[in-house]
Write an enzyme that holds these catalytic residues in place. Structure first.
Site, short mmCIF file in Angstrom:
data_model
loop_
_atom_site.label_atom_id
_atom_site.label_comp_id
_atom_site.label_asym_id
_atom_site.label_seq_id
_atom_site.Cartn_x
_atom_site.Cartn_y
_atom_site.Cartn_z
N SER A 40 0.80 -1.22 0.00
CA SER A 40 0.00 0.00 0.00
C SER A 40 0.83 1.27 0.00
O SER A 40 0.32 2.34 -0.35
CB SER A 40 -0.95 0.02 1.20
OG SER A 40 -0.23 -0.06 2.42
N ASP A 382 -2.16 8.84 7.54
CA ASP A 382 -3.10 8.07 8.35
C ASP A 382 -2.32 7.22 9.34
O ASP A 382 -1.15 7.51 9.64
CB ASP A 382 -4.05 7.24 7.48
CG ASP A 382 -3.33 6.19 6.63
OD1 ASP A 382 -2.13 5.94 6.87
OD2 ASP A 382 -3.98 5.59 5.74
N HIS A 385 0.52 5.33 6.71
CA HIS A 385 1.14 5.79 5.47
C HIS A 385 1.60 7.24 5.56
O HIS A 385 0.93 8.07 6.17
CB HIS A 385 0.15 5.63 4.32
CG HIS A 385 -0.41 4.26 4.20
ND1 HIS A 385 -1.65 3.92 4.70
CD2 HIS A 385 0.11 3.13 3.66
CE1 HIS A 385 -1.88 2.63 4.46
NE2 HIS A 385 -0.82 2.13 3.84
#
Length: 419
Positions: A40, A382, A385
């Site tokens: 991600s 967040d 990340h």
């Protein structure tokens, strides 16, 4: 004939015109293409249309991204590979996600990364469908077949950059989730790292056999210091001081942003041995890092660096013929960013810009949630990340790092492109 001297104002105007003209020149393309594999941290939308909780194709993800719709990146704007591609002269447009690319895009570059993906195929299964490293490599193999004998030739692919950033989820969404996975029962940290690196090496060999020669391998950062882990540690400390609740240590599993979350408990990460002081500063609570995770990551990163040296021919057998492999020391870069946070404009190092709970790290960014107003002041977007602002520094240091700085070994990305 006597020449009249320019006034300081006129000279400034001339300088500005020259600078603007230089900026308007198209950036030289340093490599013919770039192919990206990872999780991600670098996913650009491959998970958008699959049955997965590891998706980021909803607002406010992409709030600072140029375009109408959230693009599926797990940040507020661009990722580190977007920026590296730009520095390599491969933008615009951005390197597309494989799931959304057209055949005409394949020769210029593709992003195969998938949120929740790991080196081990079962990693991230707690979040549903995703594409593990081995499947990403198979997607590249299929793309090479579609490119044909010219664009997909080993000679051409050998001049391209192959970026790989894997391993974080093998710890967060596997080894340190003992209620779901058994790896922690089967391996100690050293054996687990060795197993991961053996599989990693197999997939690199598969890419090499298809023509890849210029590799950039990103280490795993200090994930014991991300807002999610800081929130977990604070929660565990509170639990120690209070009567146990019915959900203590288990919690409610939720995920909306790339890795598993747990609300109201220990998060499925095993026992926590925290340091006495956090490596991260800023405001918003959050004490020590999870040093149990950081210690396991350190073992993995040492093994990854040793593998890079071996593949480059400096560590005995196992060299990939004609290949040059660059190691990105993301731990060193992250600590350097924290040490000089004010110089970069960062004011908050231990909280997510968007999220819920302690450190905005107990639940990740919810759909249509209002994030912080000034993203440039936050290192983390967040619970997991980085922000675009942090990604920009990581990319710049990877691309330009000197030997003394040590962000990249044995050379930096710009030097790799020039080979």
């Amino acid at each position: 004939m006597q020449t009249k001297a320019r006034s300081p104002l006129a000279a400034l105007v001339v300088l500005l015109v020259v600078t603007m003209a230089a900026a308007a020149q198209p950036q030289q393309q340093l490599v013919p293409c770039m192919y990206i594999f990872g999780d991600s941290l670098v996913d650009s939308g491959n998970n958008n249309n699959i049955l997965s909780l590891a998706r980021a194709n909803y607002q406010p993800y992409g709030i600072d991204f140029t375009g109408a719709a959230p693009p599926g990146r797990f940040t507020n704007g661009l990722t580190v590979v977007d920026m590296l591609a730009d520095m390599l002269g491969l933008r615009p447009p951005l390197i597309p996600a494989y799931a959304m690319a057209q055949p005409a895009d394949f020769a210029r570059g593709l992003n195969f990364a998938s949120g929740a993906a790991g080196i081990r195929p079962e990693t991230g299964n707690n979040l549903g469908r995703h594409y593990p490293f081995s499947e990403q490599v198979e997607h590249f193999r299929a793309a090479v077949r579609q490119m044909g004998p010219n664009a997909g030739s080993p000679e051409r692919l050998g001049r391209c950059i192959f970026y790989v950033g894997m391993g974080s989820n093998d710890y967060l969404n596997n080894y340190f989730m003992p209620n779901y996975y058994t790896t922690a029962q089967s391996y100690d940290p050293a054996a687990y790292a060795a197993d991961l690196l053996q599989e990693y090496s197999r997939q690199l060999a598969a890419l090499h056999a298809l023509g890849a020669r210029k590799f950039v391998l990103a280490a795993v950062g200090d994930i014991g210091c991300i807002p999610y882990e800081l929130a977990r540690i604070s929660n565990n400390q509170d639990d120690d001081d209070a009567a146990p609740s019915s959900d203590s240590g288990t919690g409610i599993s939720i995920s909306l942003g790339g890795v598993g979350l747990t609300v109201g408990g220990g998060g499925g990460g095993g026992s926590t041995q925290a340091a006495n002081a956090s490596r991260s500063g800023g405001n918003g609570g959050g004490g020590a890092c999870n040093e149990e995770i950081n210690s396991a990551i350190a073992i993995y990163n040492r093994g990854l660096l040793s593998m890079v040296k071996r593949l480059n021919g400096g560590g005995g057998g196992g060299r990939m013929a004609g290949a040059t492999v660059v190691y990105l020391d993301t731990v060193r870069t992250g600590r350097a960013v924290a040490a000089s946070a004010a110089a970069h404009g960062f004011e908050v190092l231990d909280r997510g810009c968007c999220g819920v709970g302690r450190n905005n790290g107990q639940i990740t960014c919810l759909p249509m949630q209002q994030p912080c107003g000034d993203r440039s002041k936050y290192v983390f977007w967040d619970a997991f990340h980085p922000t675009e602002a942090a990604n920009r520094i990581y990319a710049a240091r990877a691309f330009n790092s000197s030997a003394a700085a040590g962000d990249a070994y044995p050379i930096n990305v710009s030097q790799l492109a020039a080979i």
